[in-house]
Design a protein around this motif. Structure first.
Motif, PDB file in Angstrom:
ATOM      1  N   GLN A 229       4.958   7.114  -7.106  1.00 38.65           N
ATOM      2  CA  GLN A 229       5.021   7.016  -7.948  1.00 38.65           C
ATOM      3  C   GLN A 229       5.256   5.957  -9.669  1.00 38.65           C
ATOM      4  O   GLN A 229       5.845   5.208  -9.495  1.00 38.65           O
ATOM      5  CB  GLN A 229       5.367   8.316  -8.628  1.00 38.65           C
ATOM      6  CG  GLN A 229       5.742   8.936  -9.507  1.00 38.65           C
ATOM      7  CD  GLN A 229       4.619   9.191 -10.445  1.00 38.65           C
ATOM      8  OE1 GLN A 229       3.653  10.010  -9.672  1.00 38.65           O
ATOM      9  NE2 GLN A 229       4.193   9.218 -11.935  1.00 38.65           N
TER      10      GLN A 229
ATOM     11  N   ASN B  57       0.550  -1.759   0.079  1.00 38.64           N
ATOM     12  CA  ASN B  57      -0.120   0.087  -0.024  1.00 38.64           C
ATOM     13  C   ASN B  57       0.531   1.450  -0.105  1.00 38.64           C
ATOM     14  O   ASN B  57       0.452   2.002   0.484  1.00 38.64           O
ATOM     15  CB  ASN B  57      -1.101   0.125   1.057  1.00 38.64           C
ATOM     16  CG  ASN B  57      -1.949  -1.171   1.177  1.00 38.64           C
ATOM     17  OD1 ASN B  57      -1.988  -1.400   0.295  1.00 38.64           O
ATOM     18  ND2 ASN B  57      -2.113  -1.756   2.373  1.00 38.64           N
TER      19      ASN B  57
ATOM     20  N   ARG C 201       5.022  14.496  -8.893  1.00 38.47           N
ATOM     21  CA  ARG C 201       3.604  14.740  -8.075  1.00 38.47           C
ATOM     22  C   ARG C 201       3.370  16.283  -8.797  1.00 38.47           C
ATOM     23  O   ARG C 201       1.591  16.448  -9.166  1.00 38.47           O
ATOM     24  CB  ARG C 201       3.975  14.704  -7.548  1.00 38.47           C
ATOM     25  CG  ARG C 201       4.148  12.995  -7.046  1.00 38.47           C
ATOM     26  CD  ARG C 201       3.567  12.606  -5.963  1.00 38.47           C
ATOM     27  NE  ARG C 201       3.696  10.639  -5.738  1.00 38.47           N
ATOM     28  CZ  ARG C 201       2.803  10.085  -6.000  1.00 38.47           C
ATOM     29  NH1 ARG C 201       2.333  10.265  -4.215  1.00 38.47           N
ATOM     30  NH2 ARG C 201       3.433   8.883  -5.750  1.00 38.47           N
TER      31      ARG C 201
ATOM     32  N   ARG D  56       1.692   0.516 -11.735  1.00 41.93           N
ATOM     33  CA  ARG D  56       2.846   0.681 -11.157  1.00 41.93           C
ATOM     34  C   ARG D  56       4.867   0.909 -11.045  1.00 41.93           C
ATOM     35  O   ARG D  56       5.171   1.515 -11.188  1.00 41.93           O
ATOM     36  CB  ARG D  56       2.716   0.375  -9.476  1.00 41.93           C
ATOM     37  CG  ARG D  56       1.114   0.469  -8.914  1.00 41.93           C
ATOM     38  CD  ARG D  56       1.380   1.301  -7.886  1.00 41.93           C
ATOM     39  NE  ARG D  56       1.348  -1.026  -7.035  1.00 41.93           N
ATOM     40  CZ  ARG D  56       0.954  -0.344  -5.742  1.00 41.93           C
ATOM     41  NH1 ARG D  56       1.328   0.410  -5.036  1.00 41.93           N
ATOM     42  NH2 ARG D  56       1.655  -1.626  -5.085  1.00 41.93           N
TER      43      ARG D  56
ATOM     44  N   ASP E 226       2.436   4.729  -0.758  1.00 41.28           N
ATOM     45  CA  ASP E 226       2.070   5.872  -1.864  1.00 41.28           C
ATOM     46  C   ASP E 226       3.473   5.301  -2.514  1.00 41.28           C
ATOM     47  O   ASP E 226       4.702   5.391  -2.492  1.00 41.28           O
ATOM     48  CB  ASP E 226       2.688   6.610  -0.780  1.00 41.28           C
ATOM     49  CG  ASP E 226       2.387   8.639  -1.953  1.00 41.28           C
ATOM     50  OD1 ASP E 226       1.373   8.166  -2.536  1.00 41.28           O
ATOM     51  OD2 ASP E 226       2.637   9.188  -1.483  1.00 41.28           O
TER      52      ASP E 226
ATOM     53  N   GLN F 138       8.684  12.353  -5.958  1.00 38.69           N
ATOM     54  CA  GLN F 138       8.121  13.655  -5.587  1.00 38.69           C
ATOM     55  C   GLN F 138       8.069  14.549  -6.478  1.00 38.69           C
ATOM     56  O   GLN F 138       6.643  15.867  -6.467  1.00 38.69           O
ATOM     57  CB  GLN F 138       8.612  14.285  -3.926  1.00 38.69           C
ATOM     58  CG  GLN F 138       7.943  13.457  -2.896  1.00 38.69           C
ATOM     59  CD  GLN F 138       9.526  13.283  -2.225  1.00 38.69           C
ATOM     60  OE1 GLN F 138      10.016  14.695  -2.055  1.00 38.69           O
ATOM     61  NE2 GLN F 138       9.248  12.520  -0.677  1.00 38.69           N
TER      62      GLN F 138
END
Ligand code: CR6
Length: 837
Positions: free
Chosen positions: A596, A592, A787, A636, A594, A784
């Motif tokens: 990218q 689970n 995003r 993913r 997080d 990061q």
């Protein structure tokens, strides 16, 4: 595919001749004529290749007028000419590029569509001339494009290999090589010039004799002779009238058939000479940055160099220039040491064949040549075992001894009593087996020596060529590489090029610094939106291509992270794949998390005998396979290995890339040029302080570049202290190595990747472990940053906007100003009247 350069105006009609007019109608007619008269086909029987050939000939006719006009202008003015000597020219397909440079891409596309044919299919028919390994050969191609665009009289001289760089196929994850038969269907872009063939001698011995004036002279009695036959390819400038020449030599036997042998009934013997001669230009050595100490390789080098110098002397004769002015007529650039034998060959031609005094010949030689070094890797510095050298070039060995004696005499006086320095500088390596050092020959015989990026040029002075630098500091300089925006933007990324031209006009293609004008648009939300849409459209195209080639679905919404280049340990594709495995491990450990979504795209060829590089390819493919089959990471994480990375495939991948991997061990990559292509096309770089990365970062701004890893200085210190990889082992890295060693990616085979993992654990000369953590962390920052869509787009625009320095036009201007001193010569198009016989 979109059309390159929709927005550009087509040039005014320069020629109204029926045959070569630039109008659509004339073009259609020429195309259909060629199908009939050149290909000998009518539409019902014609293949796509027939159509491609007919199209290519129609374009070629339109080049020839420029070519003739250019030749006429240069001959009339006796222009100073740059001769670019290179064992490799990695041209890529000609058709699209010629249409762009002629300014008729759009018209031709329409004409072809109106004839009911698919233009893109025809473009894809061209078997690209892959006459190079990678960066060095592609640089030569960009340089001759820029010289033509800047109207610099120039000739590219090289070898017309019958088989270029091998075709790579991936079979069960392993690289296999297939012969590149690029000439199979003929090559419409070249013109054979048998009348300018020259003889090249090889082998044999030397002997003394007395000439008519009773002077004692030396004569080379060759063991064999081959004939070099030139094949010329016109190289167009961008939207001007210049068409320079790429002249590649094919080796042939002097007599294709030995009739006396044949008549004796020895059929095999009769063709042997012919077969041997032709092997000289048969195949490109597929090694990048690794010398191949084979006799044939030295013969190839000498063959093209001798043929080229003789050809230049022919040109002098035609233009009625005395040989004493050779260095005024020609500036010769040696692309690495592959053509360095030219120093001795020019001496031989002047002293032996033209009876010129040594001092004068040497003066001319040193004023003619300049040398570009392309690597610091010791295994790539060419040295020839003395015996081998002597067996191929006995006369040149004598000449090199003489050059060396005179050179060392000079050093002896400059550095009184420094015997060690003499040994280091000598053209002959005398430690153990004796070798001829080609880099030393190049340095001694050249007036200028350059590296290909700032750091590289500095390291040359401090390290590899330090003694030469101390001797002649004034000879040294830097010329940072560049790439042509015509092929790498206009042709390959038409969507982006159109948007740029719409925003700032189209003169950026001739003056890439104008891309700066894009900077304010980074603040414009609507522009950013369009910029993003274009990147997405390019990614969608690329995903379709991957689906067709690899059968894998990749998500255009994921981050496209790309490393395409030759596979080499110093380039550290293994660092990249270790990180991918770390990500996989994280996803499996914490489903689970997080995350990218990313698509890792790899591509590149390994030298056929480079086992470690081939093992790295296998590992990448094995990881790709596992990841693709594992539903837990689906959507993913994806890994793709693109087969047979070459110029055509490059043209597809750069426009779609978002992250450019430039992760070589600092101090190892001389420059890199892929890094520039990515940045121009709006990809952000994750990279080390190596080669031209440093200058890219300086230009685009540190805040628009993802930097990680040790600097060249820190690398040297780390190695100096005695590097122990295990000291850099982290828990995650441990997991990664264990997973590989457990056979997880090799169907339980625990041995398959041992050579790789053991190498990393116990030796690791490229400091993969030392940089792993820094790389991983930097990759987190990338995820990061991605995003924040707007921020990312701004950075992307700024990368393009600030990439002006990396045009090969800038590089060539610097070579012209600092090394060649070759002024430009604009060409006026000749009319039919001018060329009447
Ligand atoms: N392999 C360098 O490694 C550079 C090109 C062109 C290389 C690379 O960093 O960009 O030359 N060197 O200068 C050699 O081929 C010896 C290359 O392509």
């Amino acid at each position: 595919m979109a059309t390159p350069m929709k927005s550009m105006e087509t040039p005014t009609e320069l020629y109204d001749d029926e045959r070569t007019a630039l109008t659509k109608e004339a073009f259609k007619r020429a195309f259909l004529d060629n199908l009939l008269y050149v290909q000998g086909k009518f539409p019902a029987l014609a293949s796509q290749n027939d159509y491609y050939q007919a199209l290519a000939y129609a374009v070629r006719d339109r080049l020839l007028q420029r070519w003739i006009s250019t030749a006429a202008a240069y001959t009339k003015q006796g222009s100073r000419t740059v001769a670019y000597f290179s064992a490799e020219f990695l041209m890529g397909p000609h058709l699209g590029n010629n249409l762009i440079n002629l300014g008729i891409y759009e018209q031709v596309r329409e004409a072809i569509s109106e004839l009911g044919l698919d233009f893109d299919t025809l473009l894809r028919q061209e078997d690209e001339p892959g006459l190079g390994n990678g960066g060095l050969g592609r640089l030569a191609a960009c340089f001759i494009d820029s010289m033509a665009t800047l109207e610099i009289p120039s000739l590219g001289y090289g070898i017309r290999y019958e088989f270029g760089i091998f075709h790579q196929e991936i079979v069960d994850g392993w690289q296999t090589e297939r012969t590149d038969k690029w000439l199979r269907f003929g090559n419409p872009w070249e013109i054979l010039r048998p009348e300018w063939a020259v003889e090249v001698k090889l082998g044999g011995h030397t002997e003394q004799y007395r000439d008519e004036q009773e002077r004692l002279r030396i004569r080379w009695v060759p063991g064999k002779v081959v004939v070099g036959v030139p094949y010329d390819t016109p190289i167009l400038g961008f939207r001007n009238n210049t068409a320079n020449t790429l002249r590649l030599w094919k080796a042939e036997a002097p007599e294709s058939f030995d009739f006396s042998t044949f008549n004796r009934g020895d059929y095999g013997g009769a063709v042997r000479q012919k077969v041997w001669s032709e092997t000289l230009s048969k195949v490109l050595y597929p090694n990048d940055e690794q010398i191949q100490g084979k006799t044939l390789r030295l013969e190839q080098q000498y063959f093209f160099v001798s043929a080229s110098l003789q050809d230049m002397m022919r040109i002098m004769r035609v233009q009625k220039l005395p040989l004493e002015r050779f260095h005024e007529k020609f500036a010769v650039q040696l692309n690495d040491t592959h053509p360095a034998i030219a120093v001795a060959e020019l001496m031989r031609l002047l002293v032996d064949d033209h009876v010129m005094p040594w001092e004068q010949a040497w003066d001319i030689t040193c004023k003619t040549f300049a040398y570009t070094n392309h690597t610091l890797l010791p295994e790539a510095l060419e040295c020839w075992p003395l015996e081998l050298f002597k067996s191929v070039l006995p006369r040149h060995l004598d000449l090199i001894y003489e050059i060396n004696v005179r050179f060392l005499d000079e050093v002896r006086i400059r550095f009184y009593g420094d015997e060690a320095r003499l040994a280091r500088l000598s053209l002959i390596d005398e430690h153990g087996e004796r070798y001829v050092r080609m880099a030393h020959l190049a340095c001694v015989g050249s007036h200028t020596i350059n590296g290909v990026a700032e750091l590289h040029s500095e390291l040359l002075k401090q390290d590899v060529l330090r003694d030469f630098y101390e001797l002649w500091p004034h000879k040294f300089g830097n010329k940072t590489n560049g790439v042509t925006p015509r092929r790498w933007m206009a042709l390959s990324n038409p969507r982006l090029s159109d948007l740029i031209s719409e925003a700032i006009g189209d003169s950026w293609l001739k003056n890439l610094d104008e891309l700066q004008k894009l900077e304010p648009f980074a603040q414009d939300a609507a522009f950013r939106q369009r910029w993003r849409e274009i990147k997405l459209a390019n990614k969608v195209d690329f995903a379709a291509f991957v689906k067709e080639r690899n059968g894998i679905n990749i998500d255009p919404a994921s981050l496209f992270d790309v490393q395409v280049k030759r596979i080499h340990e110093y380039k550290r594709q293994h660092l990249n794949i270790l990180h991918v495995i770390a990500l996989y491990h994280r996803l499996r450990s914490d489903p689970n998390a997080d995350f990218q979504p990313r698509t890792f795209i790899f591509g590149g060829k390994a030298a056929p005998a480079y086992h470690m590089a081939k093992l790295i390819i296998k590992l990448i493919n094995s990881v790709a396979d596992v990841v693709d089959r594992d539903p837990a990471v689906k959507d993913r994480l994806k890994v793709v290995f693109l087969q047979n990375f070459n110029v055509s495939n490059g043209q597809r991948v750069y426009p779609a890339a978002e992250l450019s991997e430039q992760i070589s061990t600092a101090g190892k990559e001389a420059s890199g040029t892929g890094n520039m292509k990515f940045s121009m096309n709006g990809a952000l770089t994750i990279g080390t302080m190596d080669g031209a990365n440093i200058e890219i970062r300086q230009e685009v701004g540190a805040e628009n570049f993802f930097l990680f890893g040790l600097t060249a200085e820190q690398v040297a210190q780390t190695k100096g202290r005695g590097y122990r990889p295990l000291e850099h082992m982290t828990a995650e890295l441990q997991e990664v190595i264990s997973l590989i060693n457990s056979g997880f990616f090799s169907r339980g085979d625990v041995q398959m990747f041992r050579a790789l993992t053991d190498g990393l654990l116990w030796h690791d000369p490229y400091l993969v472990f030392a940089d792993f953590e820094s790389y991983s962390e930097c990759q987190l920052q990338v995820s990061q940053a991605y995003r924040d869509v707007d921020h990312w787009t701004r950075m992307s625009i700024l990368n393009s906007a600030r990439s002006g320095k990396f045009s090969s036009d800038r590089t060539i201007r610097e070579y012209c100003a600092d090394i060649w001193r070759a002024p430009s010569v604009p060409v006026r198009l000749l009319s039919q009247e001018d060329v009447k016989v």
